[in-house]
Structures are given as structure tokens and as C-alpha cells.
Scaffold this motif. Structure first.
Motif, PDB file in Angstrom:
ATOM      1  N   UNK A   1       0.821  -1.209   0.000  1.00 52.96           N
ATOM      2  CA  UNK A   1       0.000   0.000   0.000  1.00 52.96           C
ATOM      3  C   UNK A   1       0.857   1.263   0.000  1.00 52.96           C
ATOM      4  N   UNK A   2       2.182   1.113  -0.009  1.00 50.44           N
ATOM      5  CA  UNK A   2       3.073   2.266   0.055  1.00 50.44           C
ATOM      6  C   UNK A   2       3.888   2.469  -1.226  1.00 50.44           C
ATOM      7  N   UNK A   3       3.775   1.545  -2.175  1.00 47.02           N
ATOM      8  CA  UNK A   3       4.553   1.643  -3.403  1.00 47.02           C
ATOM      9  C   UNK A   3       3.678   1.783  -4.629  1.00 47.02           C
ATOM     10  N   UNK A   4       4.278   1.610  -5.792  1.00 40.69           N
ATOM     11  CA  UNK A   4       3.541   1.678  -7.039  1.00 40.69           C
ATOM     12  C   UNK A   4       2.424   0.636  -7.035  1.00 40.69           C
ATOM     13  N   UNK A   5       1.287   0.966  -7.620  1.00 37.06           N
ATOM     14  CA  UNK A   5       0.158   0.038  -7.634  1.00 37.06           C
ATOM     15  C   UNK A   5       0.411  -1.095  -8.622  1.00 37.06           C
ATOM     16  N   UNK A   6      -0.292  -2.196  -8.414  1.00 39.10           N
ATOM     17  CA  UNK A   6      -0.159  -3.319  -9.327  1.00 39.10           C
ATOM     18  C   UNK A   6      -0.494  -2.973 -10.763  1.00 39.10           C
TER      19      UNK A   6
ATOM     20  N   UNK B   1       4.147 -13.350  -1.505  1.00 41.59           N
ATOM     21  CA  UNK B   1       2.984 -13.501  -0.627  1.00 41.59           C
ATOM     22  C   UNK B   1       3.420 -13.716   0.823  1.00 41.59           C
ATOM     23  N   UNK B   2       2.781 -12.989   1.714  1.00 41.78           N
ATOM     24  CA  UNK B   2       2.791 -13.280   3.147  1.00 41.78           C
ATOM     25  C   UNK B   2       1.423 -12.862   3.673  1.00 41.78           C
ATOM     26  N   UNK B   3       0.758 -13.773   4.357  1.00 42.64           N
ATOM     27  CA  UNK B   3      -0.579 -13.451   4.864  1.00 42.64           C
ATOM     28  C   UNK B   3      -0.507 -12.432   5.995  1.00 42.64           C
ATOM     29  N   UNK B   4       0.556 -12.527   6.820  1.00 46.70           N
ATOM     30  CA  UNK B   4       0.737 -11.656   7.973  1.00 46.70           C
ATOM     31  C   UNK B   4       2.126 -11.922   8.535  1.00 46.70           C
ATOM     32  N   UNK B   5       2.561 -11.096   9.447  1.00 40.99           N
ATOM     33  CA  UNK B   5       3.829 -11.320  10.153  1.00 40.99           C
ATOM     34  C   UNK B   5       3.530 -11.341  11.647  1.00 40.99           C
TER      35      UNK B   5
ATOM     36  N   UNK C   1      18.998 -12.003   6.359  1.00 46.37           N
ATOM     37  CA  UNK C   1      19.822 -11.459   7.425  1.00 46.37           C
ATOM     38  C   UNK C   1      19.339 -10.106   7.907  1.00 46.37           C
ATOM     39  N   UNK C   2      19.535  -9.825   9.176  1.00 46.75           N
ATOM     40  CA  UNK C   2      19.134  -8.537   9.735  1.00 46.75           C
ATOM     41  C   UNK C   2      17.643  -8.465  10.002  1.00 46.75           C
ATOM     42  N   UNK C   3      17.146  -7.233  10.085  1.00 48.40           N
ATOM     43  CA  UNK C   3      15.727  -7.014  10.365  1.00 48.40           C
ATOM     44  C   UNK C   3      14.871  -7.356   9.150  1.00 48.40           C
ATOM     45  N   UNK C   4      13.662  -7.774   9.422  1.00 50.28           N
ATOM     46  CA  UNK C   4      12.728  -8.086   8.342  1.00 50.28           C
ATOM     47  C   UNK C   4      12.310  -6.790   7.647  1.00 50.28           C
ATOM     48  N   UNK C   5      12.486  -6.687   6.328  1.00 49.97           N
ATOM     49  CA  UNK C   5      12.143  -5.450   5.624  1.00 49.97           C
ATOM     50  C   UNK C   5      10.662  -5.097   5.741  1.00 49.97           C
ATOM     51  N   UNK C   6      10.404  -3.806   5.649  1.00 51.50           N
ATOM     52  CA  UNK C   6       9.058  -3.271   5.850  1.00 51.50           C
ATOM     53  C   UNK C   6       8.020  -3.870   4.900  1.00 51.50           C
ATOM     54  N   UNK C   7       8.414  -4.169   3.658  1.00 54.44           N
ATOM     55  CA  UNK C   7       7.415  -4.624   2.681  1.00 54.44           C
ATOM     56  C   UNK C   7       6.795  -5.964   3.054  1.00 54.44           C
ATOM     57  N   UNK C   8       7.483  -6.761   3.878  1.00 56.78           N
ATOM     58  CA  UNK C   8       6.919  -8.042   4.299  1.00 56.78           C
ATOM     59  C   UNK C   8       5.652  -7.840   5.137  1.00 56.78           C
ATOM     60  N   UNK C   9       5.616  -6.753   5.867  1.00 58.43           N
ATOM     61  CA  UNK C   9       4.475  -6.475   6.736  1.00 58.43           C
ATOM     62  C   UNK C   9       3.273  -5.944   5.951  1.00 58.43           C
TER      63      UNK C   9
ATOM     64  N   UNK D   1      12.740  -5.754  -7.979  1.00 54.89           N
ATOM     65  CA  UNK D   1      12.370  -4.342  -7.989  1.00 54.89           C
ATOM     66  C   UNK D   1      12.058  -3.913  -6.566  1.00 54.89           C
ATOM     67  N   UNK D   2      12.793  -2.943  -6.008  1.00 53.66           N
ATOM     68  CA  UNK D   2      12.476  -2.468  -4.662  1.00 53.66           C
ATOM     69  C   UNK D   2      11.059  -1.904  -4.591  1.00 53.66           C
ATOM     70  N   UNK D   3      10.446  -2.037  -3.427  1.00 54.98           N
ATOM     71  CA  UNK D   3       9.114  -1.473  -3.230  1.00 54.98           C
ATOM     72  C   UNK D   3       9.258   0.025  -2.996  1.00 54.98           C
ATOM     73  N   UNK D   4       8.840   0.822  -3.988  1.00 58.59           N
ATOM     74  CA  UNK D   4       9.040   2.268  -3.967  1.00 58.59           C
ATOM     75  C   UNK D   4       7.828   2.975  -4.551  1.00 58.59           C
ATOM     76  N   UNK D   5       7.713   4.278  -4.320  1.00 59.79           N
ATOM     77  CA  UNK D   5       6.644   5.051  -4.970  1.00 59.79           C
ATOM     78  C   UNK D   5       6.751   4.967  -6.493  1.00 59.79           C
TER      79      UNK D   5
END
Length: 275
Positions: A11-16, A35-39, A50-58, A249-253
Motif C-alpha cells: 500500500x506504500x509503493x507503485x500500484x499493481x 505472498x505473506x498473509x501476515x507477520x 539477514x538482519x531485520x525483516x524489511x518493511x514490505x513483508x508487513x 524491484x524495490x518497493x518504492x513510490x
């Protein structure tokens, strides 16, 4: 070798739909959505990257709904799940979603599936991580039964249903292409089922022949997920005979995404001339 894109649509990047149109305009072959149903808020499973889970997974959108919207505004773009966490899904509902999307897109869907890595996410769906591979095996067999039989029936350890009717059937016959995502275990499972394999792209061109050696001779297709735009890596995969490679492709505007796609499109042109 075909060049596609894999990404997380949120909901924060370019639309499908905007993304799908942009890909088709620039000559990309395919779009694969994660796909991830939830975190789960309490998570012990380490992020494979590795590291923190990126924001787009949420914040990732449902891939089937999103790809349905993309199908409505494109004509040639291959629409793929990269990958559907089938072990967290009801197999009968999923059979209908896949067949419906294949109908909506006029036979442009590719079904990538996997067993996932987030054990807490699996547990919330009632899936035992210890038996997720066996569950996936039964789900794939049951899906094929539903898609190819007017009167479908399946009885297994995890999946069990009496004779039933389920329409629509997919446009592609006998069903959309299936690809199993993952490493060595996924490659072996793909060979057993006679379907394609989706390995994660490597960054070292010299390591690519060894990665693909376990699948050589199978005669089954390979789609490599998440490559960097490194011509040396892409050349190595092309020489190995893989069917397609998707670039991450990174999740971006929208504006940032389109700029990045313009850069990637130069690679599409290069490999188009090689085909």
C-alpha cells in the motif's frame, strides 16, 4: 532467456496495475509477486536475508487480487506468484483462485509455490513446519485433480475430500505451469512432480553452474528469482539455459519505480537481441 520482475506490491509503493502497464510498455516478459498473509508480532524465525525483516513483508498485498487487477490492464505480461505459500492455504479455495486468474488473464498465469521460512506464520495457519513438505506434495496432487477432473476426489494424510465438482477449470491445459521455489530440496521435489524450479539468484557467476547442476538433465524449466542487474550473472544464467530470470524491484513510490524500470529495460533489450 526472458527477463521479468519480482517484487512486493504494498500500500506504500507503485500500484499493481501501474506496474503491470509499465512492465508491458518496456518489454518485460513477466511479473512475479510475493505472498505473506501476515507477520506474527512474536517471531523467532530468522529472516533468510539477514538482519531485520524489511518493511514490505508487513504490508504486502494479496497476490491473486493484485494480479487480477494487473490482468485487466495488460495483454501479454505473464503473471506469476513468486511464491505462493501454499502450505498456509486452503487447497480448494486456491484451486479456484488459480483457475479464475488464469481465466481472467486468458491463460497468462504461472503458479510458483513454496514451503516458506516463517515458522510462526505457518503455525498461525495450523501448519506444522515439520511436515510442510509432505503437505505441499499432497496439495499439488490435489490441485491437479481439481483442475483436470470434472469429478475430483483426493484422499491423503493431510488433504482429504470426497468426489466434488469445482469450476472454472484453467485456460491452460492441463493446468497453469507450476514452479517450486527453494533450494536443493525444492529442486528434488520439482523433479518428482515433473514441474519447474525457482531457485534464488546467486551473485557469483562462477557458482551458477554448480547451483543448476542438480537440475541438469531433468528437461524441466527453471525460472531464477531475484537477480541483480549484473550482466555477468545474467549471461551465466542464459548460458545455462534457464527459461527466465526476474530482477528484484524495490518497493518504492511510482516515480522511483518507473525510473528503476527504465534502467532495467536496457537489459531486456540486450537479451531480446540474443533470443
Amino acid at each position: 532467456m526472458q527477463i521479468g520482475i519480482n517484487t512486493f506490491v504494498t500500500d506504500e509503493g507503485i500500484s499493481g496495475p501501474k506496474l503491470g502497464q509499465a512492465l508491458e510498455e518496456r518489454g518485460f516478459e513477466s511479473l512475479f509477486l510475493a505472498e505473506h498473509s501476515h507477520i506474527p508480532a512474536s517471531r523467532e524465525s530468522p529472516y533468510p536475508g539477514g538482519g531485520d525483516l524489511p518493511r514490505m513483508y508487513y504490508r504486502v498485498l494479496d497476490p491473486f487480487v493484485t494480479l487480477g487487477a494487473v490482468a485487466a490492464v495488460t495483454e501479454k505480461l505473464i503473471l506469476g506468484s513468486g511464491v505462493t505459500l501454499l502450505i498456509q492455504r486452503d487447497v480448494i479455495h486456491t484451486a479456484k483462485e488459480v483457475a479464475t486468474l488464469d481465466r481472467i488473464s486468458n491463460g497468462r498465469f504461472m503458479f510458483g509455490v513454496g514451503v516458506g521460512w516463517n515458522r510462526e506464520e505457518m503455525a498461525d495457519h495450523g501448519t506444522d513446519p515439520r511436515t510442510r513438505g509432505e503437505l505441499l506434495d499432497e496439495q499439488l496432487a490435489a490441485l491437479r485433480e481439481i483442475w483436470t477432473k470434472d469429478l475430483a476426489e483426493y484422499h491423503g494424510r493431510f488433504i482429504d475430500f470426497d468426489p466434488m465438482y469445482a469450476w472454472p477449470k484453467p485456460v491452460q491445459q492441463p493446468h497453469p505451469p507450476i514452479f517450486i521455489g527453494g533450494g536443493e530440496a525444492a529442486a528434488k521435489r520439482a523433479v518428482r512432480h515433473g514441474v519447474g524450479w525457482i531457485p534464488i539468484a546467486l551473485t557469483d557467476p562462477a557458482a551458477i553452474p554448480a547451483q543448476l547442476a542438480q537440475f541438469n538433465g531433468s528437461g524441466l524449466p527453471v525460472s531464477v528469482l531475484g537477480a541483480s542487474p549484473d550482466p555477468a550473472v545474467l549471461d551465466a544464467y542464459a548460458e545455462a539455459g534457464v527459461q527466465r530470470v526476474t530482477l528484484s524491484l524495490p518497493t518504492s513510490p511510482e516515480s522511483e519505480s518507473l525510473y528503476k524500470l527504465d534502467e532495467f529495460a536496457k537489459l531486456v533489450d540486450r537479451y531480446s537481441t540474443l533470443r
